[in-house]
Design an enzyme around this catalytic site. Structure first.
Site, PDB file in Angstrom:
ATOM      1  N   GLY A 100       0.869  -1.159   0.096  1.00 23.73           N
ATOM      2  CA  GLY A 100       0.050  -0.040   0.166  1.00 23.73           C
ATOM      3  C   GLY A 100       0.948   1.328   0.189  1.00 23.73           C
ATOM      4  O   GLY A 100       0.223   2.286  -0.536  1.00 23.73           O
ATOM      5  N   GLU A 103       1.728   1.883  -3.518  1.00 25.76           N
ATOM      6  CA  GLU A 103       0.521   2.359  -4.241  1.00 25.76           C
ATOM      7  C   GLU A 103      -0.180   3.650  -3.902  1.00 25.76           C
ATOM      8  O   GLU A 103      -0.509   4.510  -4.797  1.00 25.76           O
ATOM      9  CB  GLU A 103      -0.698   1.400  -3.829  1.00 25.76           C
ATOM     10  CG  GLU A 103      -0.501  -0.241  -4.119  1.00 25.76           C
ATOM     11  CD  GLU A 103      -1.685  -1.223  -3.796  1.00 25.76           C
ATOM     12  OE1 GLU A 103      -1.564  -1.616  -2.382  1.00 25.76           O
ATOM     13  OE2 GLU A 103      -2.491  -1.433  -4.673  1.00 25.76           O
TER      14      GLU A 103
HETATM   15  C1  LIG Z   1      -6.147  -2.909   0.422  1.00 27.73           C
HETATM   16  C2  LIG Z   1      -4.948  -3.765   0.503  1.00 27.73           C
HETATM   17  C3  LIG Z   1      -3.806  -2.786   0.184  1.00 27.73           C
HETATM   18  C4  LIG Z   1      -2.295  -3.259   0.211  1.00 27.73           C
HETATM   19  C5  LIG Z   1      -2.073  -4.219   0.949  1.00 27.73           C
HETATM   20  C6  LIG Z   1      -0.709  -4.086   1.683  1.00 27.73           C
HETATM   21  O1  LIG Z   1      -0.111  -3.022   1.688  1.00 27.73           O
HETATM   22  S1  LIG Z   1      -0.080  -5.692   2.495  1.00 27.73           S
HETATM   23  C7  LIG Z   1       1.244  -5.192   3.413  1.00 27.73           C
HETATM   24  C8  LIG Z   1       2.515  -5.041   2.190  1.00 27.73           C
HETATM   25  N1  LIG Z   1       3.608  -4.624   2.959  1.00 27.73           N
HETATM   26  C9  LIG Z   1       4.458  -5.667   3.184  1.00 27.73           C
HETATM   27  O2  LIG Z   1       4.420  -6.899   2.813  1.00 27.73           O
HETATM   28  C10 LIG Z   1       5.737  -5.087   3.773  1.00 27.73           C
HETATM   29  C11 LIG Z   1       5.940  -6.149   5.186  1.00 27.73           C
HETATM   30  N2  LIG Z   1       7.249  -5.635   5.824  1.00 27.73           N
HETATM   31  C12 LIG Z   1       8.356  -5.875   5.513  1.00 27.73           C
HETATM   32  O3  LIG Z   1       8.669  -6.431   4.511  1.00 27.73           O
HETATM   33  C13 LIG Z   1       9.520  -5.571   6.661  1.00 27.73           C
HETATM   34  O4  LIG Z   1       8.936  -5.287   7.692  1.00 27.73           O
HETATM   35  C14 LIG Z   1       9.896  -4.203   6.029  1.00 27.73           C
HETATM   36  C15 LIG Z   1       9.027  -3.164   5.823  1.00 27.73           C
HETATM   37  C16 LIG Z   1      10.946  -4.281   4.926  1.00 27.73           C
HETATM   38  C17 LIG Z   1      11.058  -3.791   7.118  1.00 27.73           C
HETATM   39  O5  LIG Z   1      11.929  -4.895   7.469  1.00 27.73           O
HETATM   40  P1  LIG Z   1      12.773  -4.641   8.883  1.00 27.73           P
HETATM   41  O6  LIG Z   1      13.790  -6.046   8.835  1.00 27.73           O
HETATM   42  O7  LIG Z   1      13.558  -3.423   9.011  1.00 27.73           O
HETATM   43  O8  LIG Z   1      12.007  -4.624  10.121  1.00 27.73           O
HETATM   44  P2  LIG Z   1      10.689  -5.634  10.542  1.00 27.73           P
HETATM   45  O9  LIG Z   1      10.509  -6.607   9.327  1.00 27.73           O
HETATM   46  O10 LIG Z   1      11.392  -6.458  11.647  1.00 27.73           O
HETATM   47  O11 LIG Z   1       9.654  -4.943  10.947  1.00 27.73           O
HETATM   48  C18 LIG Z   1       9.633  -4.102  11.960  1.00 27.73           C
HETATM   49  C19 LIG Z   1       8.272  -4.218  12.898  1.00 27.73           C
HETATM   50  O12 LIG Z   1       7.300  -3.645  11.969  1.00 27.73           O
HETATM   51  C20 LIG Z   1       6.276  -4.540  11.728  1.00 27.73           C
HETATM   52  N3  LIG Z   1       5.784  -4.455  10.553  1.00 27.73           N
HETATM   53  C21 LIG Z   1       6.317  -4.279   9.156  1.00 27.73           C
HETATM   54  N4  LIG Z   1       5.617  -4.082   8.026  1.00 27.73           N
HETATM   55  C22 LIG Z   1       4.421  -4.214   8.767  1.00 27.73           C
HETATM   56  C23 LIG Z   1       2.876  -3.876   8.097  1.00 27.73           C
HETATM   57  N5  LIG Z   1       2.930  -3.432   6.968  1.00 27.73           N
HETATM   58  N6  LIG Z   1       1.842  -3.904   8.968  1.00 27.73           N
HETATM   59  C24 LIG Z   1       2.152  -4.196  10.136  1.00 27.73           C
HETATM   60  N7  LIG Z   1       3.407  -4.327  10.863  1.00 27.73           N
HETATM   61  C25 LIG Z   1       4.380  -4.240  10.134  1.00 27.73           C
HETATM   62  C26 LIG Z   1       7.018  -5.929  12.015  1.00 27.73           C
HETATM   63  O13 LIG Z   1       5.911  -6.966  12.255  1.00 27.73           O
HETATM   64  C27 LIG Z   1       7.998  -5.840  12.984  1.00 27.73           C
HETATM   65  O14 LIG Z   1       7.171  -5.474  14.116  1.00 27.73           O
HETATM   66  P3  LIG Z   1       7.650  -6.196  15.562  1.00 27.73           P
HETATM   67  O15 LIG Z   1       6.688  -6.143  16.493  1.00 27.73           O
HETATM   68  O16 LIG Z   1       8.972  -5.402  15.675  1.00 27.73           O
HETATM   69  O17 LIG Z   1       8.080  -7.657  15.022  1.00 27.73           O
END
Ligand SMILES: CC/C=C\CC(=O)SCCNC(=O)CCNC(=O)[C@H](O)C(C)(C)COP(=O)(O)OP(=O)(O)OC[C@H]1O[C@@H](n2cnc3c(N)ncnc32)[C@H](O)[C@@H]1OP(=O)(O)O
Length: 716
Positions: A100, A103
């Site tokens: 998103g 997007e």
């Molecule tokens: C109508 C629908 C439209 C859109 C759908 C979407 O957008 S679905 C979501 C698409 N996005 C993703 O798939 C990205 C997911 N996140 C990642 O790949 C990684 O977290 C990221 C952003 C590359 C960062 O990586 P990093 O290694 O730096 O950190 P980590 O992964 O440990 O994340 C830190 C904490 O943030 C939480 N988190 C990350 N992304 C999201 C998210 N999209 N929603 C909610 N939470 C998210 C992650 O769980 C970690 O939380 P923690 O409590 O510290 O474990």
């Protein structure tokens, strides 16, 4: 939340503020909607810059919200409003713009990215599709073919590639926000016209129908039963064949079919579990947030066989200096050539590696901070190596053993500092496979576990901390699975039938194809050492019983025939020749099985596919419950991540323990009871106490299992 400030030069700055990744929660969507209206309504504002706090533009929709009822402004109308507005909106992308988040940026009229930023539409990896217009706008921006690649793989794209593809308009090396603001000032008042992506026509391949058909075939083959990739192709196809508004409608319909699906739940569970296993703890109280990992700059790898070579490459690619050790010059030379070739093959486009030295002299290890022993899988040999290492290395060197199941504590006992010994179970090829089981023994110190876990992360692996028992988590659970597969052959199934059932379930390869690939002699050696076959077997013992329980000698008999798998050109299957890959069902195997059954008075029967799956998978799952009971894994998530990343368990089924919950624990219990009743001589089919307890507790969701596990453990 989103913050709003007016800055000189008639620019409104909207900052997404939801650390750590500025996920688009309801509060953030509300914030953007409100601040955007404010900017539009303010006659002084001529252009808007949209950015994210904390060096990250936006990690996408808030995945945590997907489990509950959705509230707050929708993403689609919010992004549509940005695009339709008369004031130019510039996205200033630092860190990530994913899902998103991208997007949202595609709804903006311009995109400026920092050179280290990454963008992508990874929704497919969560069992979804980019349903905030991503499947409709991206093809209109970069063409159908490139958009399809990004959307069906979910891969992250570097800022440089994003610029080449045309996803972003400009890269910056320094102050992204400053550049974006300056740029916004320069384009204020200009017509927006085709900057609105929804108004464009996507560039499509000449023969669109066959292109889309080919894409469907390709993603289906890769998806192994996952639904989202196919839905992505259909949605992108709609961008090419329908006007924008109808394409958007199609996108929403396809998303609706995925959003609450079991596969999406499984994939999102994997996302959070992958992060949860990083917050490890051990029964002795060591924890991820209190144990400080030691910095590792120099490491040694002992043994340059297949595993040692991959481990050395992995370390080097993480920038760690490596001393690679072999016993003699000939082995060393072979190792040197293999490691160099691997490095050359992987070098293209990669960063610099740490320095590498080859030696046969253990004295060269005086300077290293960590050693990974990767010699032959034989406890006596490994003990000898650990004695030598303990004598040569400084007392504070962390000593790791790459073993797939040997007793880490026995190795620790051979050293001066047993608290600095841990198991690091790499999976082959070690420079490719993502999983690392970090095995702590009863004496492993918190710092040793923390250092190994941290090292795994540096190597780009998913590290899972597990306790010390034969086979640890992964291989311990694999044993009853393999055993069932062999029993099914005795009862009437053919290898290809068992494999087909497992491959249709979603495994990349069935159990017998995997065995042929890895080499049947690996397990044969282990069984010989365990006295299950070979000279260690007591005279007169029935070939089909060992240690008071049912045993299948089928794989031993194949090995005795020299059928060791792909390397000998024949195993369970037949191959074109030694080393060939394509498995063909082998009439020899069929008649061998027939004779075997006759010899042992076994009446063959047609084994239903359902039984193949239930016996193989539920036996494995049952062992998983025992692993939890014994405290070898902390929670079901650890097991599931091990299976998804190390054993080819289909991710869209969440892992074995998640699958058990999805099928229904009562059903798993019932089927295990049924099969145990039918095969009382297979103790693995007897349902575990924990499974019974979970069923008695009313089949709680997997997130609540840890509480029940704690209670069961405290009573054992
Ligand atoms: C109508 C629908 C439209 C859109 C759908 C979407 O957008 S679905 C979501 C698409 N996005 C993703 O798939 C990205 C997911 N996140 C990642 O790949 C990684 O977290 C990221 C952003 C590359 C960062 O990586 P990093 O290694 O730096 O950190 P980590 O992964 O440990 O994340 C830190 C904490 O943030 C939480 N988190 C990350 N992304 C999201 C998210 N999209 N929603 C909610 N939470 C998210 C992650 O769980 C970690 O939380 P923690 O409590 O510290 O474990």
């Amino acid at each position: 939340m989103a913050r709003y400030v007016r800055i000189p030069g008639s620019i409104a700055l909207i900052t997404l503020a939801n650390p750590p990744v500025n996920a688009l929660s309801a509060a953030v969507r509300r914030g953007i909607t409100e601040t955007l209206s404010r900017a539009i309504a303010d006659p002084e504002v001529k252009a808007v810059v949209l950015c994210g706090e904390n060096g990250n533009f936006c990690g996408g929709a808030d995945i945590k919200e997907f489990a509950g009822p959705m509230s707050g402004p929708g993403l689609v109308p919010m992004i549509d409003a940005i695009e339709a507005g008369e004031k130019p909106v510039v996205a200033a992308i630092e860190g990530v713009a994913l899902g998103g988040g991208l997007e949202l940026a595609l709804g903006c009229h311009y995109r400026i990215a920092h050179c280290k930023a990454r963008v992508g539409l990874p929704e497919v990896t969560l069992g979804l599709l980019p349903a905030a217009g991503g499947t409709q706008r991206l093809p209109r921006l970069i063409g159908l073919s490139a958009a399809l690649d990004l959307i069906t793989t979910g891969r992250h794209v570097s800022a440089q590639e994003a610029l080449q593809l045309g996803i972003v308009d400009r890269l910056t090396e320094g102050d992204t926000l400053g550049v974006a603001v300056e740029f916004a000032q320069s384009i204020a008042g200009q017509p927006l016209g085709s900057r609105r992506l929804s108004t464009r026509t996507p560039a499509c391949p000449a023969d669109l129908d066959s292109f889309l058909q080919g894409a469907l075939v390709q993603v289906r083959r890769r998806a192994r039963g996952a639904m989202a990739p196919e839905a992505c192709v259909r949605a992108v196809g709609a961008a090419a064949t329908l006007p924008y508004s109808q394409g958007m409608q199609r996108e929403q319909e396809l998303m609706a079919s995925l959003f609450r699906s079991a596969q999406a739940r499984a994939l999102q569970y994997c996302f959070f579990s992958q992060r949860l296993v990083g917050r490890w703890s051990t029964p002795s109280g060591a924890r991820w947030d209190s144990a400080e990992p030691r910095p590792i700059r120099r490491a040694a790898v002992i043994g340059l066989g297949t595993m040692g070579r991959g481990i050395a490459v992995s370390l080097l690619q993480a920038g760690i200096a490596v001393v690679a050790v072999e016993t003699d010059e000939q082995q060393l030379e072979a190792g040197r050539r293999a490691v160099t070739a691997l490095l050359e093959r992987r070098a293209q486009g990669r960063g610099s590696e740490g320095p590498l030295r080859f030696t046969t002299d253990l004295q060269q290890l005086r300077q290293v901070e960590l050693v990974i022993e990767a010699v032959f899988e034989d406890l006596a040999v490994k003990k000898q190596v650990f004695r030598q290492l303990s004598a040569v290395c400084p007392a504070d060197t962390l000593l790791c053993t790459n073993t797939s199941g040997l007793d880490v504590e026995q190795l620790a006992a051979c050293t001066r500092s047993p608290e600095l010994v841990v198991g690091t179970h790499f999976f082959g090829p070690a420079h490719v496979m993502k999983l690392l089981e970090v095995v702590y023994g009863p004496r492993s110190s918190p710092v040793a576990v923390a250092t190994a876990m941290h090292l795994g992360k540096r190597l780009g692996k998913v590290s899972v901390a597990v306790g010390n028992c034969p086979g640890f988590v992964g291989n311990r659970m694999l044993k009853p699975y393999l055993e069932q597969a062999h029993f099914l052959l005795e009862e009437g199934a053919a290898p290809e039938q068992v494999d087909q059932a497992l491959e249709e379930f979603g495994f990349a390869m069935g159990v017998f194809r995997v065995a042929d690939l890895s080499g049947l002699d690996v397990g044969w050696r282990v069984r010989k050492e365990a006295g299950l076959t070979g000279p260690g077997v007591a005279p007169g013992e029935s070939p089909r019983r060992r240690q008071g329980r049912r045993y299948s000698p089928l794989p031993d008999l194949l090995c005795e025939q020299g059928r060791l798998g792909q390397k000998t050109g024949r195993g369970w299957y037949l191959y074109e020749g030694p080393g060939a890959r394509e498995a063909r069902p082998d009439p020899w195997t069929h008649s061998f099985l027939q004779q075997y059954r006759q010899q042992h008075g076994l009446q063959p029967r047609a084994v239903p596919q359902q039984e193949v799956l239930e016996r193989c998978l539920y036996a494995l799952i049952n062992e998983g419950f025992r692993v939890l009971e014994d405290g070898i894994a902390t929670g079901p998530e650890d097991i599931d991540i091990i299976y998804v990343f190390g054993y080819g368990w289909p991710r869209h089924r969440g892992g074995p323990m998640f699958h058990a919950g999805a099928v229904g624990l009562a059903t798993v219990l019932d089927r295990l009871e049924h099969y145990h009743h039918a095969h009382p001589d297979i103790p693995n089919l007897q349902p575990s106490a924990l499974l019974r307890r979970l069923v008695a507790s009313g089949n709680p969701p997997i997130q609540k299992w840890r509480e029940v596990i704690r209670r069961v453990r405290s009573q054992l």
